[in-house]
Enzyme design. Structure first.
Site, PDB file in Angstrom:
ATOM      1  N   THR A 143     -17.283  29.109  35.810  1.00  0.00           N
ATOM      2  CA  THR A 143     -17.402  28.535  34.481  1.00  0.00           C
ATOM      3  C   THR A 143     -16.049  28.605  33.778  1.00  0.00           C
ATOM      4  OG1 THR A 143     -19.694  29.225  34.316  1.00  0.00           O
ATOM      5  CG2 THR A 143     -18.502  28.967  32.249  1.00  0.00           C
ATOM      6  N   GLY A 162     -25.511  33.683  35.323  1.00  0.00           N
ATOM      7  CA  GLY A 162     -26.054  33.229  34.055  1.00  0.00           C
ATOM      8  C   GLY A 162     -27.378  33.814  33.657  1.00  0.00           C
TER       9      GLY A 162
END
Length: 322
Positions: free
Chosen positions: A176, A229
């Site tokens: 990310t 996540g």
């Protein structure tokens, strides 16, 4: 990672920092700076966002992003995107609509078209190295481990893997991307964008577009997260850091370190970048490494970049071990 890979990755991070920091030095807003910085990373196929996004189990790139203005307290997010070239700009458009905060899928892409954003054919996101990662995931009969996921500018893109998980996957990390900034008026902002986890289930949503988990900003701190996540969502990591600072009086370093210590203890891994109201940058991670960098007056306006866990590029650059 080859020496050439490392060179290109460091250059890519530096370019993103330069772009965002130029906004700040020209008197621009923190929210403009983080969007500009993340767009650079989204356009770089080396990073798992935008052009370099990983594939899900069905061979589709599904992108997501979020952004938050700490001064105004406004936020925007979008997920399950397949045709929006720069998800972070869509997230900002959602934020500025002052109507919704979070859009997904076809509705989000319809909104992007109405706003005049760049729409591309899904084939734009295809890259050979990500496709090979996708195929190897099926060879191993499991998903590849991966990421979800004064004026000052920080960006990050993270290897969110423990050392044991790296075995057999020589071309990782893939992470990310995010940015946090503080402008000359002391206003802060945060932005995060990703292609998610390689070979994720169709429709899986990570922490990156979730305000309070992957992204958060207020008048005390701005935070962007990267990592596994599901753990960041359960912990509401970005907001948790701000609450520790507000309620416990901790510094950003202390709050980020506490969050990452709890993350590692719970079985997750990843990292966060933050900037506090006094301009102090924190880059704290409990993974094998994290691509990270920052720029400020203290660095003589020159980006400083780190990758490995034994590099310490700032006092707030902390590797958490348990």
């Amino acid at each position: 990672m080859t020496c050439e890979d490392e060179k290109q990755l460091r250059a890519g991070i530096s370019q993103a920092i330069d772009c965002g920091y130029a906004v700040l030095r020209n008197g621009g807003l923190a929210i403009d700076a983080v969007e500009a910085s993340v767009r650079v990373l989204e356009n770089n196929p080396l990073f798992n966002a935008g052009k370099g996004a990983v594939f899900n189990r069905d061979g589709v790139n599904q992108l997501e992003a979020s952004i938050m203005d700490g001064h105004l307290g406004t936020a925007g997010a979008a997920t399950l995107l397949t045709t929006v070239k720069n998800p972070i700009t869509l997230a900002r458009k959602v934020m500025e609509s002052n109507f919704h905060v979070f859009l997904c899928g076809p509705g989000a892409e319809s909104f992007a078209r109405e706003q005049g954003l760049d729409i591309v054919d899904p084939s734009y996101f295809w890259t050979r190295h990500r496709w090979e990662q996708h195929e190897r995931g099926y060879i191993h009969n499991k998903p590849l481990p991966g990421s979800d996921d004064s004026c000052s500018m920080i960006t990050e893109t993270s290897d969110t893997l423990t050392d044991s998980k790296l075995q057999g996957y020589s071309d990782l990390p893939m992470g990310t991307v995010g940015a946090v900034a503080i402008d000359a008026d002391g206003h802060m902002a945060a932005a995060t964008s990703t292609g998610g986890m390689s070979n994720k289930w169709d429709g899986r949503i990570g922490d990156s577009p979730v305000i309070g988990a992957g992204t958060f900003a207020n008048t005390k701190v701005a935070v962007s997260s990267t990592g596994a996540g599901e753990y960041f969502i359960r912990q509401s990591t970005a907001r948790y850091i701000s609450l520790r600072m507000q309620l416990l009086g901790e510094s950003s370093d202390q709050a980020c370190k506490a969050a990452m210590s709890e993350m590692r203890a719970s079985g997750g891994d990843g990292g966060v970048i933050s900037i506090s109201a006094d301009g102090h940058p924190s880059m704290v991670f409990c993974s094998a490494g994290m691509y990270r960098g920052y720029c400020s007056q203290s660095t003589k306006h020159i980006p400083v970049v780190g990758i490995f866990n034994d590099e310490k590029i700032a006092p707030g650059d902390i590797h958490v071990k348990i």
